[in-house]
Each structure stands twice: as structure tokens, then as C-alpha cells.
Design a protein around this motif. Structure first.
Motif, mmCIF file in Angstrom:
data_model
loop_
_atom_site.group_PDB
_atom_site.id
_atom_site.type_symbol
_atom_site.label_atom_id
_atom_site.label_comp_id
_atom_site.label_asym_id
_atom_site.label_seq_id
_atom_site.Cartn_x
_atom_site.Cartn_y
_atom_site.Cartn_z
ATOM 1 N N UNK A 1 -32.522 -8.620 48.589
ATOM 2 C CA UNK A 1 -33.296 -8.096 48.383
ATOM 3 C C UNK A 1 -33.172 -7.260 47.309
ATOM 4 N N UNK A 2 -33.301 -7.984 45.617
ATOM 5 C CA UNK A 2 -33.370 -6.658 44.408
ATOM 6 C C UNK A 2 -34.729 -6.623 43.690
ATOM 7 N N UNK B 1 -28.865 -6.380 49.585
ATOM 8 C CA UNK B 1 -29.405 -4.838 49.255
ATOM 9 C C UNK B 1 -28.260 -5.123 47.814
ATOM 10 N N UNK B 2 -28.937 -6.107 47.046
ATOM 11 C CA UNK B 2 -28.007 -5.695 45.662
ATOM 12 C C UNK B 2 -28.913 -5.012 44.304
ATOM 13 N N UNK C 1 -26.551 -5.333 38.197
ATOM 14 C CA UNK C 1 -26.501 -6.091 37.151
ATOM 15 C C UNK C 1 -27.994 -6.568 36.756
ATOM 16 N N UNK C 2 -27.915 -7.072 36.046
ATOM 17 C CA UNK C 2 -29.959 -7.596 35.243
ATOM 18 C C UNK C 2 -29.488 -8.982 36.260
ATOM 19 N N UNK C 3 -30.822 -9.160 36.563
ATOM 20 C CA UNK C 3 -31.772 -10.344 38.095
ATOM 21 C C UNK C 3 -30.920 -11.457 37.647
ATOM 22 N N UNK C 4 -31.126 -12.088 36.660
ATOM 23 C CA UNK C 4 -30.305 -13.338 36.756
ATOM 24 C C UNK C 4 -28.791 -14.044 37.562
ATOM 25 N N UNK C 5 -28.077 -12.227 36.888
ATOM 26 C CA UNK C 5 -26.786 -12.321 37.136
ATOM 27 C C UNK C 5 -26.592 -12.732 38.907
ATOM 28 N N UNK D 1 -37.374 -10.641 45.359
ATOM 29 C CA UNK D 1 -37.088 -9.340 44.095
ATOM 30 C C UNK D 1 -38.570 -8.552 43.883
ATOM 31 N N UNK D 2 -38.040 -7.518 43.921
ATOM 32 C CA UNK D 2 -39.341 -6.736 44.336
ATOM 33 C C UNK D 2 -39.381 -6.067 42.303
ATOM 34 N N UNK D 3 -40.909 -5.800 41.807
ATOM 35 C CA UNK D 3 -41.058 -5.624 40.636
ATOM 36 C C UNK D 3 -42.253 -4.713 40.777
ATOM 37 N N UNK D 4 -42.474 -4.730 39.463
ATOM 38 C CA UNK D 4 -44.056 -3.469 39.393
ATOM 39 C C UNK D 4 -45.349 -3.898 40.340
#
Ligand code: GAP
Length: 546
Positions: A456-457, A484-485, A488-492, A507-510
């Protein structure tokens, strides 16, 4: 010499070994003291992977086994139960199983290089020393040449050639009695001839002492296979559970072999785990059950991703079989550390007849002797003397009494884990955060075997996204191993998960904060879709079952 592994494969194996260490799958045992040869420790991810392999095996073969109707391809319905026996058993077990007398390799030492070899692996050098021609087998399309000293090794190459014309050979085979002494033999890596010792027999069982006294009567052995625990408990299982023939007894556990040349990562270790089944059936039906188990075990490996040209089943030829066996098949995998076209054994499926039950029932132990001692005859040599207990079976319906025949699918948990790791290892390309293609390493594990099922990012570390992501993480963690991480940038972060084989990233976003939906990214296709948290759970669950 041609036939060695290709540079690409050599690099692949190096990369797999390095990834295993870097990401915590496998470490050399006792590394800070320079390591312990032939022993390996599983790290935080490795322990999960191997546990998943063992659990998948146990659930598929035992705990989720459906005994209410015949399974596909099975001659009849049957029951499966489990056992967990001790590693140290009565020494007479190993006398009756044949391990005390027969479980050995021949070894030779080189006095110059201090290296030790298995005699069968360097035998051709004796023939060359005597000026004998050894067979040169040429596999045409692979442009390989091999020195072959024995008819048995020749058979191996015949199997590898797709048809007889591809294999040409010249020279002669020789028997062991024709080898002569070592004085003219040049050892591998040695400069002088005559530095090899004579071949010596070396029993592969580890010895230990039981109790405070260190004498012959206290000698015991660490089990070299889990199978014998099942045979000696046959009567206990029949008497204490409601099983009736045909039925199988399964066991997973450590076995120990003092291998002369442990090598190839975990493939040949001195301490390893086996997953064994002893399947007891009526002698008249054993040939059918043998075919059933051989095919079923092969398809088990297919199911978890070892399909295609890297996996094969090799039926032993008549002169390779033990005297009591009427059929044995090896399930083999083309590990990247082997020469091109070579395969290594993952599992053996053997028809053992009634050899083990008969051997453990024959004769009678001397009850006055120390129970930990191998029974010895007047000449001091260990004698074959079984328990004297009747290990036959009485059919409750027909009243027929017989010694059951046994089909034994015997797998190595470490070899299976290593094969799944090698097969999963892939390099491809994935877009980075700026959309530019970058190389990525991915372990394409079957979701059931993957050590971590989901990560989960939060897209960014602010605006309430970490809190929302952590709540989802805590929920998922109740059901699946989840990471859980937020660093760093999501791609990494995706790449970090790809490298350890996590099948799903969430991925949790707006948008997640307003409608609860999240982005689910699939590891292999890298496809992303918006789903509700409920869907996340069912998608992962289905993939694990898949
Ligand atoms: N009860 C039969 C038996 O033990 P085996 O072929 O000697 O048969 C079964 O062993 C399996 O155990 C092998 O197919 C392999 O997967 C595993 N195994 C045997 N020796 C091993 C070793 N030194 N290191 C790792 N795995 C080993």
C-alpha cells in the motif's frame, strides 16, 4: 569445454544469488564467521517464500484434499493424513532402510589442491591416464562435446538429443575394475599427476551421540530422509485413525546428508527440507497409482509456474531402478547454473513395492540390547534385523491380509523454492515517473507463493494520504502479508516491490480521500485500474487461489 553454461545463464545465476542476498531471501549460514559450507539461512522474504511453497504443498496434498470422490485421473478416492516424526530415530531404522550399508558416495582428495571430488564426476580421468579413449559425445545442434566414461552417462546424453542422428560418439566405455591406480591420473586444476587419493566410500549420514556417553552404543544418526518415520509409524496410523487402503501419509521436515561436494546454491545442501508422501495401496493397483502420482506431481509444478521447456519428467530406465522398484520418474528443472540442456532433480516419484514395510517387519531385535545401537552379528557387522512386528494390513471389507505397496513422491522444499525463484526471475522495461523506459527486475511469482501479496503506497506523503493508506494497510494485513511504503517517488516504490515479486501495488491518491477508490497496479502487466477497497480484497484472494 563446450557444454558449460552460457555466459548469459552464468550472469543470470549470479544476479539471482545477489538479489537473494540483497533483498533478504537467502544468506550463507554463519556468514560473519566465514560461512558454513552447504548450509543456508532463509532471510525475512525467503522464509515467507519457502513457507508458502511448503504450505501450498501441504494444503494441496493433505489438508484440502477431497477424499469424498476420485480426483481427476485417480483410480479411486483416497484419504491423506500427516505426520511429524523425530530427526533422531532408532539406529536400526537406518540398517533396515539400507542407508547404513548403501547410502554412500565414493570420494577422492587431491593432495596438491586440497580439493575433494565425487569420484563419479571425475572418473573419465582414470581412463585418459591409461591411454584409453573415452567416448566423445557430440550433440550436433548444441555444438557440444562431452567426455563420457560410462554407459550410464551416455544414456543421459541420448535423452538430451532430440533424435539419435543428433548424437554422435566414438570411443569405449570401461568398468570400474579396469580403472587402475591413481599414479598417472591428473586431477582437475592440479599441475602434477598422481596427486589423487584412491576412491574411498563415504557414508552420507551425519552421526551424533545420544546421552552423556560418547561410545559406539550411543551412536545415532540424523535422518537422511523423512520417509522412514512414515514407514515405522504405518501401524500406528492405521490403528489410530480411520484410514483404509488406499491412503497416503505426508511429512515435511528437515533431512541431513553429509554431501561431499555441496554446491549450486541451495540445490545440494547438507541440511535441507523434504516434502514426502508414502502412498499405501494394494499391490494389484500399484502400477496405476504410480502413474497417477507421477502425473499429478508434475502438474503441481505446472500450476505454480514451472511450465514449458524448463520442466520435464524423466522416467528411469530398467537398469537404473533399485532392485525393489518397478518404476521411478524424476521431475527435473533446467536450473540456470547447469550446463545448457542439463536438468536437475526436483522430485523423485518411486514405486517402492513392499520393500520398506517388509524390511521393518522381518526378523526380531534383541530386546536385551541397547535400543540405540545398530544390531551386530557375531562378526561385529551390523545385521539386518527388522522390528519383528507384523506390519501387514487387513482389508476390513474382504478380510484379505497383505503387505501394501508404496508409491513415494519425494520432493525437496529447498529445490522447489529455488526453481520457483529462478523461473520467476525476469528483466524487462518499465516507465519511470517521467514516463521514460527503464530496465526493471521482476520476480514473477505465482501470487500464492509470493512472500508479500500487496503493498500500500500513498501517492505523496501529505494531504491525509498516509493516514488513509495506513488504515487500508492495517485492514489488508489481517488477511495477507502486506507492506506499507511511503518513501521515494511512486515509480521507485513500484520497482522495489517488483523486485521482490509483490503481485499488487495499491496507491492511495487525492481521489481516494473523496470516494474511497484506489489504484490497483498488477506486477506483470503493469496495468492500473481504479477499484474499491472491497474489490482489492477479492482480487488478491482470487489471484492467490488461481
Ligand atoms: N525418500 C526418498 C528420497 O529421499 P531422494 O531422491 O534422495 O529420495 C528426494 O531425495 C528429494 O530431496 C530430491 O528430489 C531433492 O529435491 C531433495 N534433496 C535430496 N538431497 C538434497 C540435498 N543434498 N540438498 C537439497 N535437496 C535435496
Amino acid at each position: 569445454m563446450a557444454g558449460d553454461r552460457s555466459p548469459t545463464e552464468e550472469r543470470t545465476m549470479e544476479k539471482i544469488v545477489s538479489l537473494c542476498r540483497r533483498r533478504g531471501f537467502l544468506f550463507q549460514s554463519s556468514e560473519i564467521y566465514g560461512g558454513m559450507n552447504g548450509c543456508w539461512d532463509y532471510g525475512p522474504l525467503g522464509v515467507e517464500l519457502k513457507r508458502n511453497v511448503k504450505d501450498a504443498w501441504w494444503q494441496d496434498m493433505v489438508s484440502r484434499h477431497d477424499d469424498s470422490r476420485p480426483l481427476e485421473g485417480a483410480p479411486a478416492s483416497f484419504e491423506m493424513v500427516g505426520l511429524d516424526c523425530t530427526i533422531i530415530m532408532h539406529p536400526q531404522v537406518w540398517k533396515c532402510s539400507g542407508h547404513y550399508d548403501l547410502f554412500h558416495d565414493e570420494m577422492v582428495d587431491c593432495r596438491e589442491t586440497k580439493k575433494r571430488y565425487r569420484f563419479d564426476q571425475i572418473r573419465a580421468r582414470w581412463a585418459l591416464a591409461k591411454g584409453r579413449r573415452v567416448c566423445i559425445a557430440v550433440i550436433a545442434d548444441a555444438e557440444e562435446e562431452h567426455e563420457i566414461a560410462t554407459a550410464r552417462a551416455m544414456k543421459h546424453f541420448r535423452l538430451r538429443a532430440k533424435n539419435a542422428e543428433e548424437l554422435s560418439w566414438d570411443g569405449e566405455f570401461f568398468g570400474l575394475d579396469e580403472l587402475g591406480d591413481t599414479s598417472e591420473v591428473l586431477a582437475p586444476d592440479a599441475k602434477e599427476v598422481g596427486t589423487l587419493t584412491e576412491p574411498r566410500e563415504f557414508n552420507l549420514m551425519f552421526q551424533t551421540n545420544v546421552g552423556a556417553m560418547v561410545d559406539a552404543d550411543a551412536t545415532a544418526f540424523l535422518r537422511p530422509e523423512t520417509a522412514q518415520g512414515i514407514f515405522v509409524n504405518f501401524k500406528n496410523v492405521v490403528d489410530s485413525s480411520r484410514v483404509s487402503i488406499p491412503f497416503g501419509v505426508a511429512q515435511v521436515g528437515k533431512s541431513f546428508r553429509n554431501e561431499i561436494t555441496p554446491r549450486n546454491f541451495t540445490f545440494r545442501s547438507r541440511e535441507f527440507e523434504q516434502m514426502e508422501i508414502e502412498f499405501f495401496c494394494h499391490p494389484s493397483e500399484s502400477a496405476e497409482w504410480y502413474r497417477y502420482w507421477r502425473d499429478r506431481r508434475l502438474s503441481w509444478y505446472h500450476r505454480y509456474g514451472l511450465a514449458g521447456e524448463h520442466l520435464r519428467m524423466r522416467e528411469h530406465e530398467a537398469d537404473e531402478l533399485s532392485h525393489y522398484s518397478t518404476g521411478t520418474a524424476d521431475i527435473e528443472y533446467a536450473f540456470p547454473f547447469l550446463a545448457e540442456g542439463d536438468f536437475g532433480e526436483l522430485e523423485g516419484v518411486a514405486h517402492r513395492g513392499d520393500f520398506d514395510l517388509r524390511s521393518h517387519s522381518e526378523g526380531k531385535l534383541d530386546p536385551s540390547s541397547n535400543p540405540l545401537t545398530v544390531q551386530r552379528g557375531e562378526d561385529g557387522k551390523p545385521v539386518h534385523r527388522g522390528s519383528g512386528k507384523d506390519l501387514s494390513y487387513r482389508d476390513p471389507v474382504t478380510n484379505e491380509r497383505f503387505l501394501p505397496h508404496v508409491i513415494e513422491p519425494s520432493a525437496g522444499a529447498d529445490r522447489a523454492t529455488l526453481a520457483f525463484l529462478c523461473e520467476a526471475y525476469t528483466e524487462d522495461e518499465a516507465p519511470d515517473d517521467a514516463g521514460k523506459l527503464q530496465s526493471r527486475t521482476v520476480l514473477r511469482f505465482h501470487p500464492r507463493l509470493a512472500p508479500v501479496k500487496a503493498a500500500v503506497l500513498p501517492l505523496v506523503k501529505k494531504d491525509g494520504m498516509p493516514e488513509h493508506a495506513q488504515a487500508l494497510y492495517r485492514e489488508l494485513k489481517q488477511e495477507f502479508p502486506t507492506y506499507y511504503d511511503e518513501k521515494a517517488a511512486v515509480g521507485r516504490r513500484y520497482r522495489r516491490q517488483d523486485e521482490i515479486g509483490t503481485p499488487f501495488c495499491i496507491t492511495v491518491d487525492g481521489e481516494s480521500l473523496s470516494d474511497g477508490t484506489v489504484t490497483l497496479r498488477e506486477r506483470d502487466s503493469m496495468e492500473q485500474r481504479r477499484v474499491s477497497p472491497d474489490e482489492v480484497v477479492s482480487i488478491i484472494r482470487d489471484a492467490i487461489r488461481g
